[in-house]
Design an enzyme around this catalytic site. Structure first.
Site, short mmCIF file in Angstrom:
data_model
loop_
_atom_site.label_atom_id
_atom_site.label_comp_id
_atom_site.label_asym_id
_atom_site.label_seq_id
_atom_site.Cartn_x
_atom_site.Cartn_y
_atom_site.Cartn_z
N ASP A 454 -24.66 19.29 8.29
CA ASP A 454 -23.17 19.26 8.92
C ASP A 454 -23.04 17.67 9.27
OD1 ASP A 454 -22.67 21.72 8.63
OD2 ASP A 454 -23.30 22.50 10.68
N ASP A 753 -24.08 25.91 12.70
CA ASP A 753 -23.81 26.00 14.10
C ASP A 753 -22.87 26.99 14.37
OD1 ASP A 753 -21.36 24.87 13.34
OD2 ASP A 753 -21.71 22.90 14.37
N ASP A 757 -21.78 30.65 9.71
CA ASP A 757 -22.80 29.89 8.89
C ASP A 757 -24.19 30.52 8.36
OD1 ASP A 757 -21.55 27.27 8.38
OD2 ASP A 757 -22.02 26.72 10.54
#
Length: 1006
Positions: A454, A753, A757
């Site tokens: 990310d 997070d 996900d």
């Protein structure tokens, strides 16, 4: 050797019980099964526990779905006559723990209504639903914990040191040696007399006890390290209201009466009743087995511990904790089963099994050779039929020597060295702010070839601030004072801007005990609210003046948040904020400098897109704020999806973390591709990726919708080139990970997070959750948790993963070399001369150095920077490399030739004569063997390079172990001759032993 290890192959993730049972059954040569399998899962107990869990879940499902009516019918009239016990009444409560537990478990709405709803329950628990528990007024927290229980459940008691010592004594070979020692005392009394008969027995017994003590110490320390890991894994925080303020408390400190705030991705920490909520959906599959999400509302207000929030938010009143909750009772019935073994542990069990078979065979041949020589000599002397106690004692000594050889030959320490190395690594990683949830994560990370990371919080600091704003056709730099900002915006436009910020937010302004203000919320929400407060500090006043009718919270699919608000005069207005392109699509008007709503023409739309792209190219995260007046024609209570007026475009700066660029370059040098997967605008993503060194000139940046639309054939061409995936959803991340793993056989690590996900985290070879920004759902599905959300920490995990693999390779090379030399030297000596220069005690000392001290020295070496200059570990290429085989046989043959030479020609070469010549020679050979071991250990520090001294002084454990072995060797030779069957050596022979031992370093050059 890999061809013989087919039965010892498992996957790090999702390996079947059949595969795990297969390798267990293939382990046929093991000295101490109890110790060998201590760190692996008990599959039989796991099956029983799973059946128990399903049974419990079924009972709970029936209670929830079917039992409501029956329970209400039976207990519906109980509330009117209900009386609280004196213990609870005297403490200030009007309802006891048992009644609350029964009501929640049975989902009894009738009892809840009889108690006047959640407000009535709160009153009986002496708590305010607005302010939460008071920590300074009666009843105090300890009183609540005493009466209603702690939010913990019984854990399996820890093993004591004595129990580990007892387990170490289960080694069959050690037991045989102790039996031989006892018998030797009896026979020696007749053959040698007292006290000489006990010397050998005492030396064997003390050696066995030393092995047991060191084994127990090592195992006990490992247990402590794994228990620390378990404690860290259980450290969860819950957001509650206490004393009128929001604060985080540990999961175990939660008490009945607490007001808990729940958000998407949270796990419900206790049983409770909903106070208020917005679109609250929970997953109760872990309890009832139902896969469909359940909506929690005032009509169905009961929340059970273990549920996971899928969407929305809410507040709940805690009514039961710990073992009084359904989840707590389930956890208490499930005993610790043991963790899943790692692929490396399984493979080394296979290596130990096959080497053990060879070693066992050679040890038996050695015993037969010694026995045959002994019988032949008796036959030559015509004493074959004449047997004395000394003859039987001699045969007993052969048995003891053969058993000691078996101890040396069976490399029991190989699989345990993996555990030792992993325990050491995870402890170090914990100090470096990374929590390993599954052991295989530390091991597998060394093989990772791709990291899908990310952006926000991992590559960037997550300390966001509004840097620029475009409003009323002006670009405003927002880092100035409130006066300078306010002077550039008309009052009417400022009012609409502040309403868009203050009304459409999930952040809150909380005043601490010292009176200071704290903003609680996501980094983006905090940045916007801080900017709004800079313009006008009346957030709470506005929130109280307007009434929120409905909220559609932000998630990774909608990429926007919307809210419907009622004004004091009855007017309703909708506010929307989110990803700039998505919100812009919902707008058909724009606000001008006078606060008038003008049509959003194509020309104006192009201007807005131009500003968005400019902001994005400056690495700013762009958000659009929009509003819409709600006419009477709009469906009551619905938030519209179009017809909005664009209020402002916000550019938020999220600085790159220090050291990220160098960390990315380290990954690239290590053969690891870094891909950035983000929900940001593609221009922002590309700017950040270039700044981090991720996006190169020949790299590809795509947006999620375009990526999803590609055919499988196009995917095969594009995926290897993708370095940035922007405007992506969790589905895009899952598709990318799946393609990389299945089509290109990459070893993929992925960060995540959010709740959504979870599929990508589970699919990846290694799932990495964020410790700060990550939800509980993401953490539960991850293999490791990055506690500081820092990309540099991921690089540390890669380094330690490689170190674990390399360190175990070092130890395997070391143990196989020493074991081969010792066993083959004993076998050759027995065959040629009918005797072995090494005694039982000396063989046990050799084994202690290899299995115990050698593992401690080599398996726990810290990683060097050189590891990140090599390509990823390719496990498919074979664990024992050609270079290792060369070292093992090269070192082994050289040392064997030297020892055999001195065994047969040593007296002549060394000029030894006299009655003690044999004793001196045998002691010299033993001494030389030990120094061969010491220098071989240094040789094995690097399995594929010549410079084994690089970083030697950084490896303090190896230095301490080496020094300790030398000191104890001096003591054994010079002072313990009676017990170790050694004699004192001259300083010349000491130097010669050291010199000959060191010559094995030269073989590393060839």
């Amino acid at each position: 050797m890999e061809n013989f290890l087919k039965d010892f192959e498992i996957r790090p993730k999702e390996s079947s019980d059949a595969a795990r049972r297969k390798w267990r059954s293939a382990v046929t040569i093991v000295k101490n099964r109890r110790r060998r399998f201590r760190m692996v899962a008990d599959l039989d107990r796991r099956t029983e526990a799973e059946l128990l869990r399903k049974t419990h879940a079924e009972k709970l499902r029936i209670a929830v779905l079917v039992g409501k009516a029956a329970f209400q019918f039976i207990s519906g009239g109980i509330v009117q006559s209900y009386e609280v016990t004196d213990e609870f009444r005297l403490a200030g409560f009007e309802i006891d723990a048992e009644k609350l537990s029964l009501m929640i478990e049975a989902q009894n709405l009738r009892d809840l209504e009889a108690f006047k709803g959640v407000e009535g329950i709160a009153r009986r628990l002496s708590v305010s639903l607005d302010k939460g528990i008071s920590t300074i007024e009666q009843p105090l927290l300890p009183v609540r914990q005493k009466l209603y229980g702690l939010n913990i459940w019984k854990q399996k008691p820890s093993k004591s040191f004595l129990l580990f010592a007892w387990e170490a004594l289960q080694d069959k070979t050690l037991v045989i040696l102790l039996v031989c020692a006892i018998i030797s005392v009896v026979l020696g009394a007749f053959a040698e007399g007292w006290p000489k008969c006990i010397y050998n027995a005492i030396s064997i017994t003390l050696s066995v006890l030393l092995v047991v003590m060191l084994t127990a110490i090592s195992d006990h320390q490992q247990l402590g390290q794994f228990q620390n890991l378990e404690q860290e894994k259980k450290k969860k925080y819950v957001l509650v209201s206490r004393d009128g303020q929001k604060q985080k408390v540990l999961f175990c400190d939660l008490v009945v009466g607490d007001v808990v705030h729940l958000y998407s991705g949270d796990q419900v920490p206790a049983d409770g009743i909903l106070i208020s909520g917005i679109n609250l959906l929970v997953d109760e599959s872990s309890l009832s087995g139902e896969s469909e999400p359940v909506k929690i509302s005032t009509e169905s207000p009961f929340l059970l511990s273990g549920m996971k929030v899928q969407d929305g938010s809410g507040r709940m009143l805690v009514t039961s904790v710990g073992v009084r909750t359904s989840w707590g009772r389930l956890m208490e019935t499930l005993d610790e089963i043991g963790g899943d073994e790692t692929p490396l542990q399984v493979m080394l069990n296979g290596v130990a099994t096959y080497i053990g078979k060879i070693g066992l065979f050679i040890s038996i041949l050695t015993f037969l050779a010694l026995t045959i020589w002994f019988l032949v000599e008796k036959a030559i002397q015509n004493q074959f039929l004449e047997w004395s106690s000394s003859d039987i004692l001699e045969l007993l000594n052969y048995i003891a020597v053969a058993v000691a050889l078996i101890i040396v030959a069976i490399p029991e320490g190989l699989p345990l060295a993996v555990t030792l190395s992993l325990a050491f690594a995870i402890q170090k990683l914990m100090n470096d702010r990374l929590l390993v949830r599954h052991l295989y994560a530390c091991e597998t990370m060394g093989s990772v070839t791709c990291i899908c990371t990310d952006k926000t919080g991992t590559l960037t600091t997550n300390n966001m601030v509004v840097e620029k704003m475009w409003i009323s056709d002006k670009v405003i730099f927002c880092m100035g004072t409130a006066d300078s900002l306010g002077s550039t915006i008309s009052l009417s436009v400022l009012d609409i801007l502040l309403q868009s910020i203050f009304q459409n937010t999930e952040a809150e302004v909380v005043r601490g005990k010292g009176g200071g203000k704290t903003i609680m919320g996501t980094p983006t929400e905090r940045a916007l609210l801080e900017f709004g407060l800079l313009l006008r500090d009346n957030f709470n006043a506005q929130r109280q003046q307007f009434r929120v009718l409905k909220i559609e919270p932000f998630n990774s699919f909608r990429k926007k948040m919307s809210v419907l608000v009622a004004y004091p005069d009855g007017e309703r207005r909708a506010f929307c904020k989110g990803a700039s392109e998505i919100v812009l699509e919902t707008c058909d008007k724009i606000i001008d400098c006078n606060g008038e709503f003008l049509p959003l023409t194509e020309e104006r739309r192009d201007t807005v897109m131009f500003i968005i792209n400019n902001f994005s190219r400056e690495a700013l995260r762009t958000l659009c704020l929009a509003c819409r007046k709600i006419e009477n024609t709009t469906v009551e209570g619905e938030i519209p999806n179009d017809g909005y007026t664009l209020v402002a475009l916000i550019g938020i700066k999220d600085p790159i973390r220090p050291g990220v660029k160098s960390a990315v370059q380290t990954c690239l040098a290590a053969g690891i591709t870094v891909r950035m997967v983000t929900g940001d605008n593609i221009h922002t993503a590309k700017a950040i990726a270039k700044e981090c060194g991720i996006l190169t000139n020949d790299g590809l940046a795509l947006e999620g919708p375009e990526f999803r639309s590609k055919s499988p054939a196009e995917m095969k061409v594009l995926v290897p080139k993708i370095q940035v995936l922007a405007r992506s959803t969790p589905v895009d991340k899952h598709i990318l990970v799946t393609c990389l793993r299945d089509e290109f056989r990459e070893k993929v690590a992925v960060t995540g997070d959010g709740t959504n996900d979870a599929p990508a985290l589970k699919k990846a070879d290694i799932g990495l959750s964020m410790g700060i920004a990550g939800t509980e759902v993401a953490k539960e599905n991850a293999d490791a948790i990055i506690l500081d959300d820092n990309f540099n920490t991921i690089v540390n995990l890669v380094k330690w993963g490689r170190a674990v693999y390399i360190n175990v390779q070092k130890f395997v090379q070391y143990q196989m070399t020493v074991s081969m030399v010792t066993v083959m030297f004993s076998f050759v000596s027995a065959c040629i001369s009918g005797s072995i220069p090494l005694t039982v005690v000396q063989l046990l000392w050799v084994n202690l150095i290899v299995d115990g001290l050698g593992a401690l020295a080599l398996a726990t070496e810290p990683p060097s920077d050189e590891l990140m200059k090599k390509p990823p570990v390719r496990q498919a290429e074979g664990f024992i490399t050609k270079y290792m085989w060369r070292n093992i046989f090269g070192q082994g043959i050289y040392q064997l030739v030297v020892l055999v030479f001195f065994n047969f020609d040593g007296k002549q070469v060394l000029g030894l004569s006299g009655s003690d010549a044999d004793d001196i020679l045998n002691t010299f050979i033993f001494n030389t063997l030990i120094f061969f071991e010491i220098f071989t250990e240094i040789n094995c520090r690097d399995v594929d390079r010549l410079n084994v001294f690089r970083g030697l002084f950084d490896s303090w454990k190896l230095l301490v172990v080496t020094a300790s072995v030398v000191v104890f060797q001096v003591i054994i030779v010079e002072f313990l001759g009676t017990f170790a069957n050694t004699v004192q050596l001259s300083w010349q022979l000491w130097l010669l032993s050291i010199f000959i031992g060191s010559t094995c370093m030269l073989t590393q050059l060839f």
